[in-house]
Design a protein around this motif. Sequence first.
Motif, PDB file in Angstrom:
ATOM      1  N   LEU A 196       0.914  -1.312  -0.148  1.00 31.30           N
ATOM      2  CA  LEU A 196      -0.153  -0.018  -0.054  1.00 31.30           C
ATOM      3  C   LEU A 196       0.842   1.470  -0.106  1.00 31.30           C
ATOM      4  CD1 LEU A 196      -2.703  -1.012   2.496  1.00 31.30           C
ATOM      5  CD2 LEU A 196      -2.827  -1.048  -0.002  1.00 31.30           C
ATOM      6  N   ARG A 198       3.709   1.537  -1.187  1.00 33.12           N
ATOM      7  CA  ARG A 198       4.144   2.105  -2.869  1.00 33.12           C
ATOM      8  C   ARG A 198       3.130   2.409  -3.614  1.00 33.12           C
ATOM      9  NH1 ARG A 198       8.274   0.082  -6.058  1.00 33.12           N
ATOM     10  NH2 ARG A 198       9.440   0.313  -4.032  1.00 33.12           N
ATOM     11  N   TYR A 199       1.994   1.958  -3.594  1.00 37.26           N
ATOM     12  CA  TYR A 199       0.728   2.573  -4.266  1.00 37.26           C
ATOM     13  C   TYR A 199       0.502   4.110  -4.107  1.00 37.26           C
ATOM     14  CZ  TYR A 199      -0.489  -1.361  -7.014  1.00 37.26           C
ATOM     15  OH  TYR A 199      -0.486  -2.476  -7.806  1.00 37.26           O
ATOM     16  N   ASP A 202       3.419   6.254  -5.411  1.00 37.25           N
ATOM     17  CA  ASP A 202       3.287   6.632  -6.689  1.00 37.25           C
ATOM     18  C   ASP A 202       1.959   7.297  -7.082  1.00 37.25           C
ATOM     19  OD1 ASP A 202       5.541   4.968  -6.898  1.00 37.25           O
ATOM     20  OD2 ASP A 202       4.466   3.017  -7.616  1.00 37.25           O
ATOM     21  N   GLY A 203       0.797   7.053  -6.327  1.00 39.31           N
ATOM     22  CA  GLY A 203      -0.376   7.891  -6.727  1.00 39.31           C
ATOM     23  C   GLY A 203      -0.048   9.492  -6.286  1.00 39.31           C
ATOM     24  N   PRO A 238      -6.310   3.881  -7.132  1.00 38.04           N
ATOM     25  CA  PRO A 238      -5.464   2.631  -7.586  1.00 38.04           C
ATOM     26  C   PRO A 238      -5.180   2.009  -6.139  1.00 38.04           C
ATOM     27  CG  PRO A 238      -4.618   4.418  -8.578  1.00 38.04           C
ATOM     28  CD  PRO A 238      -5.687   5.054  -7.608  1.00 38.04           C
ATOM     29  N   VAL A 239      -5.043   2.734  -4.778  1.00 36.27           N
ATOM     30  CA  VAL A 239      -4.771   2.072  -3.583  1.00 36.27           C
ATOM     31  C   VAL A 239      -5.967   1.340  -3.300  1.00 36.27           C
ATOM     32  CG1 VAL A 239      -4.428   2.520  -1.176  1.00 36.27           C
ATOM     33  CG2 VAL A 239      -3.566   4.133  -2.857  1.00 36.27           C
ATOM     34  N   THR A 241      -8.056  -0.567  -5.113  1.00 35.91           N
ATOM     35  CA  THR A 241      -7.756  -1.746  -5.782  1.00 35.91           C
ATOM     36  C   THR A 241      -6.768  -2.696  -5.050  1.00 35.91           C
ATOM     37  OG1 THR A 241      -8.359  -0.667  -7.986  1.00 35.91           O
ATOM     38  CG2 THR A 241      -7.291  -2.698  -8.121  1.00 35.91           C
ATOM     39  N   ALA A 242      -5.628  -2.235  -4.873  1.00 37.94           N
ATOM     40  CA  ALA A 242      -4.300  -2.942  -4.158  1.00 37.94           C
ATOM     41  C   ALA A 242      -4.906  -3.520  -2.595  1.00 37.94           C
ATOM     42  CB  ALA A 242      -3.131  -2.089  -4.170  1.00 37.94           C
TER      43      ALA A 242
END
Length: 314
Positions: A196, A198-199, A202-203, A238-239, A241-242
């Motif tokens: 999480l 990393r997401y 990046d986001g 995206p977080v 989804t992860a």
Amino acid sequence: MTGYLLRRLPSAFGVLLLASFVIFLVLRAVPGDPAATLAGSDSSPDAVAAIRHDLGLDRPLFAQYGTWLADAVRGDFGRSYLIGGSVSDLLGQRIGNTVELTLGALLFAITLGLVCGVLGVTVKNRIGQTLLSAFNSLSLVVPGYVTGFLLVFAFAVTWRVLPPGGHESILADPQIGFQYLLMPALALALPTAAVLARYVKDGLEQALGEDYSRTAKSLGIPPRRLLWRHALPNALPPVLTALGMQVGVLLGGAVVVEAVFAWPGLGTLAEQAVTRRDYPVVQALLLFLVAVFVAVQLLTDIAYALLDPRVRLG
């Protein structure tokens, strides 16, 4: 949103049906005969055959599957070969403990993931970045049972501030329950927290590089407000989804972590059932895990659609 949900439900039920068939076949392909296990090593072939007949294991494979599926739809998963009780009752006795551990790990993972992801964007010095990178890398590569043993050695053996294992319901006694929950939940949460983080990082980096962020900076909006009020909400889809994908990882990891900490949940039940070829228990456990994973994925898709209207319109 109703139309979007109706489009997603058939695929969810299809996944469950396919998973039930695969689970049933794979278990029958695993070496070992539950009838021979129940009969004992000194039993005669006739005794083993009689047990197989009583359990219905001598019927055609597809007939066994059809009967099990029809009963499972009604909530009846059969009786345990090992214990003899209802599988549904066995799951009901253990499921609350596993849910407690998984939710605790999920809260730890979300908190650590958000904190580390935000720090990955805001901390600029080399030492801080190195520490965050080392933490994320170690959390990803070190298995949960190794982390569990290290936590037990540090906090239960060396410093003796936490119990080494066991369980006390956090609802019955929040203070004692939290002490029992802390180490297993943390051991289970660290890999998910690293994913999480990393997401989130990046986001946030992508959101802060968009035109609206540069415009906000030029208008004099403080960096902290820009980060929390504007960039973070746009980095969340995206977080989510992860996070939905990681719920399955948490449930799978709970099997091992529960064994390390003697946590009386579905993991210890699964360990006993797999060892003794207790088909009804293993089938119900695996189908439950798949059902939770599918449900979480469906909820994740709904949350994603609420955050991004383009998804449901598409």
